[in-house]
Design a protein around this motif. Structure first.
Motif, PDB file in Angstrom:
ATOM      1  N   HIS A 186       0.847  -1.198   0.000  1.00 19.20           N
ATOM      2  CA  HIS A 186       0.000   0.000   0.000  1.00 19.20           C
ATOM      3  C   HIS A 186       0.876   1.240   0.000  1.00 19.20           C
ATOM      4  CE1 HIS A 186       0.562   0.684   4.403  1.00 19.20           C
ATOM      5  NE2 HIS A 186       0.649  -0.653   4.440  1.00 19.20           N
ATOM      6  N   GLY A 187       0.235   2.395  -0.068  1.00 17.61           N
ATOM      7  CA  GLY A 187       0.946   3.656  -0.221  1.00 17.61           C
ATOM      8  C   GLY A 187       0.754   4.198  -1.627  1.00 17.61           C
ATOM      9  N   ASP A 188       1.011   5.483  -1.812  1.00 16.55           N
ATOM     10  CA  ASP A 188       0.825   6.103  -3.126  1.00 16.55           C
ATOM     11  C   ASP A 188       1.671   5.434  -4.198  1.00 16.55           C
ATOM     12  OD1 ASP A 188      -0.960   7.853  -2.037  1.00 16.55           O
ATOM     13  OD2 ASP A 188       0.492   9.475  -1.757  1.00 16.55           O
ATOM     14  N   PHE A 189       2.833   4.895  -3.777  1.00 14.25           N
ATOM     15  CA  PHE A 189       3.721   4.248  -4.743  1.00 14.25           C
ATOM     16  C   PHE A 189       3.945   2.778  -4.384  1.00 14.25           C
ATOM     17  CE2 PHE A 189       4.803   8.741  -4.389  1.00 14.25           C
ATOM     18  CZ  PHE A 189       4.648   9.159  -5.701  1.00 14.25           C
ATOM     19  N   CYS A 190       3.021   2.186  -3.614  1.00 12.92           N
ATOM     20  CA  CYS A 190       3.143   0.788  -3.153  1.00 12.92           C
ATOM     21  C   CYS A 190       4.436   0.592  -2.370  1.00 12.92           C
ATOM     22  CB  CYS A 190       3.083  -0.202  -4.320  1.00 12.92           C
ATOM     23  SG  CYS A 190       1.613  -0.033  -5.349  1.00 12.92           S
ATOM     24  N   GLU A 191       4.895   1.663  -1.705  1.00 12.87           N
ATOM     25  CA  GLU A 191       6.165   1.591  -0.987  1.00 12.87           C
ATOM     26  C   GLU A 191       6.060   0.896   0.365  1.00 12.87           C
ATOM     27  OE1 GLU A 191       4.282   5.514   0.318  1.00 12.87           O
ATOM     28  OE2 GLU A 191       4.371   4.246  -1.458  1.00 12.87           O
ATOM     29  N   CYS A 192       4.832   0.665   0.809  1.00 13.53           N
ATOM     30  CA  CYS A 192       4.649   0.109   2.148  1.00 13.53           C
ATOM     31  C   CYS A 192       4.177  -1.340   2.085  1.00 13.53           C
ATOM     32  CB  CYS A 192       3.615   0.922   2.929  1.00 13.53           C
ATOM     33  SG  CYS A 192       4.131   2.611   3.285  1.00 13.53           S
ATOM     34  N   ASP A 193       4.657  -2.111   3.019  1.00 14.46           N
ATOM     35  CA  ASP A 193       4.078  -3.432   3.247  1.00 14.46           C
ATOM     36  C   ASP A 193       4.002  -3.652   4.753  1.00 14.46           C
ATOM     37  OD1 ASP A 193       6.253  -5.548   4.234  1.00 14.46           O
ATOM     38  OD2 ASP A 193       7.246  -4.192   2.846  1.00 14.46           O
ATOM     39  N   ASP A 194       3.164  -4.561   5.148  1.00 12.72           N
ATOM     40  CA  ASP A 194       2.908  -4.790   6.573  1.00 12.72           C
ATOM     41  C   ASP A 194       3.459  -6.134   7.023  1.00 12.72           C
ATOM     42  OD1 ASP A 194       1.576  -2.395   6.419  1.00 12.72           O
ATOM     43  OD2 ASP A 194      -0.406  -3.302   6.187  1.00 12.72           O
ATOM     44  N   GLU A 195       4.569  -6.546   6.394  1.00 16.21           N
ATOM     45  CA  GLU A 195       5.123  -7.861   6.740  1.00 16.21           C
ATOM     46  C   GLU A 195       6.613  -7.807   7.032  1.00 16.21           C
ATOM     47  OE1 GLU A 195       4.140  -9.979   3.271  1.00 16.21           O
ATOM     48  OE2 GLU A 195       1.993 -10.071   3.695  1.00 16.21           O
ATOM     49  N   ASN A 196       7.219  -6.619   6.950  1.00 16.76           N
ATOM     50  CA  ASN A 196       8.664  -6.523   7.140  1.00 16.76           C
ATOM     51  C   ASN A 196       9.039  -5.620   8.297  1.00 16.76           C
ATOM     52  OD1 ASN A 196       9.864  -8.204   5.020  1.00 16.76           O
ATOM     53  ND2 ASN A 196       8.788  -6.824   3.642  1.00 16.76           N
ATOM     54  N   CYS A 197       8.237  -5.644   9.347  1.00 18.34           N
ATOM     55  CA  CYS A 197       8.593  -4.931  10.567  1.00 18.34           C
ATOM     56  C   CYS A 197       9.560  -5.775  11.393  1.00 18.34           C
ATOM     57  CB  CYS A 197       7.342  -4.612  11.381  1.00 18.34           C
ATOM     58  SG  CYS A 197       6.304  -3.323  10.644  1.00 18.34           S
ATOM     59  N   GLU A 198      10.105  -5.150  12.390  1.00 17.99           N
ATOM     60  CA  GLU A 198      11.024  -5.851  13.290  1.00 17.99           C
ATOM     61  C   GLU A 198      10.286  -6.977  14.009  1.00 17.99           C
ATOM     62  OE1 GLU A 198      14.119  -4.717  16.905  1.00 17.99           O
ATOM     63  OE2 GLU A 198      13.273  -3.148  15.638  1.00 17.99           O
ATOM     64  N   ARG A 199      11.033  -8.073  14.218  1.00 12.93           N
ATOM     65  CA  ARG A 199      10.443  -9.237  14.883  1.00 12.93           C
ATOM     66  C   ARG A 199      11.054  -9.422  16.270  1.00 12.93           C
ATOM     67  NH1 ARG A 199       7.668 -12.977  11.689  1.00 12.93           N
ATOM     68  NH2 ARG A 199       7.500 -12.336   9.501  1.00 12.93           N
ATOM     69  N   PHE A 200      10.268 -10.036  17.141  1.00 17.23           N
ATOM     70  CA  PHE A 200      10.744 -10.415  18.470  1.00 17.23           C
ATOM     71  C   PHE A 200      10.246 -11.821  18.757  1.00 17.23           C
ATOM     72  CE2 PHE A 200      10.102 -10.563  23.144  1.00 17.23           C
ATOM     73  CZ  PHE A 200      11.427 -10.463  23.523  1.00 17.23           C
ATOM     74  N   GLN A 201      11.194 -12.710  19.117  1.00 13.16           N
ATOM     75  CA  GLN A 201      10.879 -14.123  19.332  1.00 13.16           C
ATOM     76  C   GLN A 201      10.177 -14.709  18.107  1.00 13.16           C
ATOM     77  OE1 GLN A 201       8.738 -14.344  23.060  1.00 13.16           O
ATOM     78  NE2 GLN A 201      10.628 -14.207  24.265  1.00 13.16           N
ATOM     79  N   ASN A 202      10.706 -14.294  16.946  1.00 18.19           N
ATOM     80  CA  ASN A 202      10.227 -14.776  15.648  1.00 18.19           C
ATOM     81  C   ASN A 202       8.766 -14.417  15.385  1.00 18.19           C
ATOM     82  OD1 ASN A 202      10.985 -15.951  13.214  1.00 18.19           O
ATOM     83  ND2 ASN A 202      10.125 -17.926  13.763  1.00 18.19           N
ATOM     84  N   LYS A 203       8.273 -13.405  16.065  1.00 16.48           N
ATOM     85  CA  LYS A 203       6.909 -12.949  15.830  1.00 16.48           C
ATOM     86  C   LYS A 203       6.949 -11.508  15.348  1.00 16.48           C
ATOM     87  CE  LYS A 203       4.772 -15.885  19.382  1.00 16.48           C
ATOM     88  NZ  LYS A 203       4.000 -15.890  20.648  1.00 16.48           N
ATOM     89  N   LEU A 204       6.131 -11.206  14.342  1.00 22.85           N
ATOM     90  CA  LEU A 204       6.065  -9.858  13.806  1.00 22.85           C
ATOM     91  C   LEU A 204       5.550  -8.923  14.892  1.00 22.85           C
ATOM     92  CD1 LEU A 204       6.584  -8.551  11.000  1.00 22.85           C
ATOM     93  CD2 LEU A 204       4.119  -8.661  10.628  1.00 22.85           C
ATOM     94  N   CYS A 205       6.345  -7.873  15.163  1.00 22.88           N
ATOM     95  CA  CYS A 205       6.017  -6.928  16.234  1.00 22.88           C
ATOM     96  C   CYS A 205       5.768  -7.645  17.558  1.00 22.88           C
ATOM     97  CB  CYS A 205       4.817  -6.065  15.861  1.00 22.88           C
ATOM     98  SG  CYS A 205       5.097  -5.033  14.390  1.00 22.88           S
ATOM     99  N   GLY A 206       6.485  -8.757  17.750  1.00 19.57           N
ATOM    100  CA  GLY A 206       6.385  -9.492  18.996  1.00 19.57           C
ATOM    101  C   GLY A 206       5.026 -10.083  19.275  1.00 19.57           C
TER     102      GLY A 206
END
Length: 744
Positions: free
Chosen positions: A498-518
């Motif tokens: 998503h984003g005006d240029f598809c620059e965003c995704d919601d799957e590449n945030c920092e992980r904690f204990q192998n979980k997205l956003c902990g």
């Protein structure tokens, strides 16, 4: 592979066939009753081996297959993973070949005596495992060169302790193969009975030399094609490894080849010891699983060796090797119950990932491991193969370590697109273009995924430019530019960019204990948005201020922020609670002007003291200090020594000050003393000047007197001549001179 069993032509019986994979043409041979023929394989027999080796009994040929499938062909798109399952079933009674490799140095004398007696119990233990057991025997000491062995001729022939003259001792040797694999207990007992102790000089032995030869000399050892192959190494000492040969001047590296003649390793004194890596590679290549039966003092050493050799075990021997049978049984059970699947000869740009599907999976980066697998239990591994480039019929093998069964994977890629549709103005493209490999190729004047956008008088380039950021990439390669706006694609996990240029995704945030956003927040355009009670870059921390609270109830003394229950201090201030600042300027110096104006109404801030200092310092003038902070002792603008103490309150520039009422100022000058001293100084200087003048006059008079005396001497010759007539005149002159002198 297809194995066919053929009966003689005069026996009326159907042909029995066992299929385990892709069939091949059976080979026809002359056989006798109850003897069967292996399917056709070119170059099956070794050099000098009879063709009858192709044939064997049904019981021997019908070996159980534990791994399936054994051949698979894959055709994939580069970059797209493909997954298939491999199953493994641990069968009961799988053949076992055990090679007993014993250290015959002098310290193993008691152990050898016990080994000679354990033939029956060892075979009984193997029969509990399988009906198809064979056992072999080998012995080793060390290289027969200095400094490992005494090279004195007599010592080479009898290297044992001389104190026991009647003991039987065999000549020094490196490695000797004693007995090839046999199912005969009697043969094993007789061969071992003929063995005697030997000796050497140093403590480490040549065990790696012996194991290497036992692994690579398969035809001499007698390893069977389909069996569990075990080497049981018994020793009470460490081992030499690659590089140790330099001590004896042996520089040639071990070549990992068989060098056995007359059952002796003939290159022992010419080649260096093998490295641990070389030995591990040969064990893996020949499906051999070592069991290190060592004394208690050597357990740690061989445990480290076992960590570097897959499918190996370590057991602790009793002082006389009396527990060797139970040790072998326990080690075999541990080895056979752990199934490790790995791969060999993997092509470049190909990756393989294993996911074990069993009761006791074990984590591993590039292997699939299941532990505690019981007999008859079927397990499986989910194998994911990814090719990152184009290739044609590349093969690699997948196999369980220590087991001969293999799966051959043949991999090809599909890099061509053979899906052109000749129909123009296809309905899929809103009748404004044609389909090529499932994608619309739009007619002039139309753009979009389905040619749905008529650009009219606009330039297509300008429409596409509105879908590009500064890097010039259209929709970040994550979407399609449709009528000047990005329509974003799905991600691999099923959500959308998503984003005006598809620059965003919601799957590449920092992980904690192998979980997205902990698991405690959601990912939005690469940044974690934490749930109410959590914080941190990966929402890994539960909100709490307990670790940041100070004794005065503040948070980090107001000089930092509390994140993840820890103070993040401002520059210079130190953890844990930002109380002190090591790199900050000394407040005694920075607050001196304020102290002077607040305590004594003087100094640079005298006229605007409350404005300059009232907000940062709360000052009190005292006779004695009441708190025990650092004492500041400095000179103010009037050169007075000021004593004060500062206590930093909550915040950065917030202090409480106590100023000592009494300053230590210099006394004013004494005018009277200055005037009196000046007058006395002038008088003294005048007196000195007069004395100097008097001295100069006196010196001049002396000069004149001397001159007079000289004149007097010159005129003495005329004294007689004029004595009478001029006596009165001379007296008068003398009188005049003395009169002049006295006057002067």
């Amino acid at each position: 592979m297809r194995i066919a069993y053929f009966l003689p032509p005069n026996i009326a019986a159907p042909i029995e066939t066992v299929t385990t994979g892709t069939p091949v043409v059976p080979y026809k041979c002359v056989i006798f009753f109850h003897v069967f023929c292996i399917a056709f394989t070119q170059n099956f027999t070794k050099a000098g081996e009879q063709e009858a080796a192709r044939c064997d009994t049904k019981a021997q040929l019908k070996n159980p297959v534990q791994l399936s499938p054994q051949e698979i062909s894959l055709k994939v798109r580069p970059g797209l993973p493909i997954t298939f399952n491999v199953s493994f079933k641990r069968v009961e009674g799988y053949p076992v070949d055990l090679y007993y490799l014993m250290d015959l140095s002098y310290s193993m004398k008691d152990d050898l005596a016990n080994v000679k007696k354990l033939g029956e119990s060892l075979f009984q233990a193997l029969k509990e495992i399988t009906e198809h057991a064979q056992i072999g025997f080998g012995a080793f000491v060390d290289k027969t060169v200095l400094p490992y062995t005494n090279t004195n001729k007599e010592k080479l022939l009898k290297p044992c302790d001389e104190e026991e003259a009647d003991q039987q001792c065999q000549a020094a040797f490196g490695y000797r193969h004693v007995l090839s694999m046999t199912p005969s207990e009697k043969e094993f007992r007789n061969k071992v009975k003929d063995q005697y102790i030997s000796g050497n000089l140093d403590s480490p032995e040549g065990s790696l030399d012996a194991m290497m030869q036992a692994a690579v000399c398969g035809d001499k050892i007698g390893w069977r094609n389909s069996s569990t192959r075990l080497i049981v190494l018994t020793t009470d000492a460490g081992f030499h490894m690659a590089g140790d040969g330099k001590l004896a001047g042996i520089l040639e590296p071990n070549d990992e080849q068989c060098h056995m003649e007359g059952n002796l390793y003939i290159k022992s004194s010419e080649m260096d010891y093998p490295s641990v890596g070389q030995l591990a590679a040969q064990f893996k290549k020949h499906n051999i699983q070592p069991i290190f039966a060592v004394t208690n003092n050597m357990e740690a050493v061989y445990q480290q060796l076992s960590n570097m050799i897959p499918k190996s075990e370590v057991g602790v021997l009793s002082s006389d090797s009396g527990n060797i049978v139970q040790l072998i049984k326990d080690a075999y059970n541990r080895l056979s119950s752990k199934v490790t699947v790995t791969h060999d000869n993997l092509p470049d740009d190909v990756s393989v990932v294993y996911k074990p599907i069993c009761k006791h999976p074990q984590p591993s980066d590039n292997e699939g491991i299941c532990d505690n697998v019981s007999v008859g239990e079927e397990i499986s591994f989910e194998v994911t193969v990814t090719a990152r480039s184009c290739m044609e019929r590349k093969s690699f093998t997948i196999r369980p370590l220590g087991i001969k069964d293999t799966l051959t994977v043949t991999l090809s890629t599909n890099c061509e697109c053979e899906c052109e549709v000749d129909e123009t103005n296809h309905v899929h493209c809103r009748e404004k273009g044609r389909v090529s490999c499932g994608i619309c190729r739009c007619n002039d004047g139309y753009v979009g995924q389905f040619c749905e956008c008529a650009i009219g008088d606009k330039d297509e380039r300008s429409l596409r430019a509105s879908c590009q950021r500064q890097n010039g990439t259209e929709c970040e390669n994550r979407g399609d530019c449709v009528c000047g706006r990005c329509q974003c694609h799905r991600t691999e996990q099923g959500s959308y960019f998503h984003g005006d240029f598809c620059e965003c995704d919601d799957e590449n945030c920092e992980r904690f204990q192998n979980k997205l956003c902990g698991g405690n927040g959601k990912c939005n355009c690469g940044t974690c948005e934490c749930n109410k009670d959590y914080e941190g870059s990966a929402c890994q921390c539960k909100k709490s201020l307990e670790g940041c609270r100070t004794l005065n109830g503040s948070e980090c003394f107001g000089r930092g922020t509390c994140k993840c229950n820890r103070c993040e201090c401002k520059e210079g201030y130190q953890r844990p609670r930002c109380e002190t600042c090591l790199g900050c300027p000394d407040p005694c110096l920075t607050k001196l002007n304020c102290i002077e104006c607040l305590g004594f109404q003087s100094g640079p801030f005298e006229k605007n003291c409350s404005e300059a200092c009232g907000k940062s310092i709360f000052a009190t003038v005292v006779d004695q200090f009441t708190f025990s902070d650092k004492l500041c002792h400095l000179k103010d603008s009037q050169s007075c020594w000021v004593d004060f103490k500062l206590k930093q309150l909550v915040g950065e520039d917030n202090y409480k000050a106590e100023i000592l009422k009494q300053r230590d100022c210099p006394k004013p000058p004494d005018i009277t003393a200055i005037i009196g001293g000046s007058i006395a100084g002038v008088a003294l200087i005048g007196l000195l000047i007069l004395m100097l003048i008097k001295l100069l006059i006196h010196l001049n008079d002396l000069k004149e007197f001397k001159k007079f005396e000289n004149e007097k001497k010159k005129s003495r010759w005329a004294e007689v001549r004029y004595r009478g007539s001029h006596h009165s005149q001379h007296a008068q002159q003398a009188q005049d001179f003395f009169m002049f002198y006295s006057t002067t």
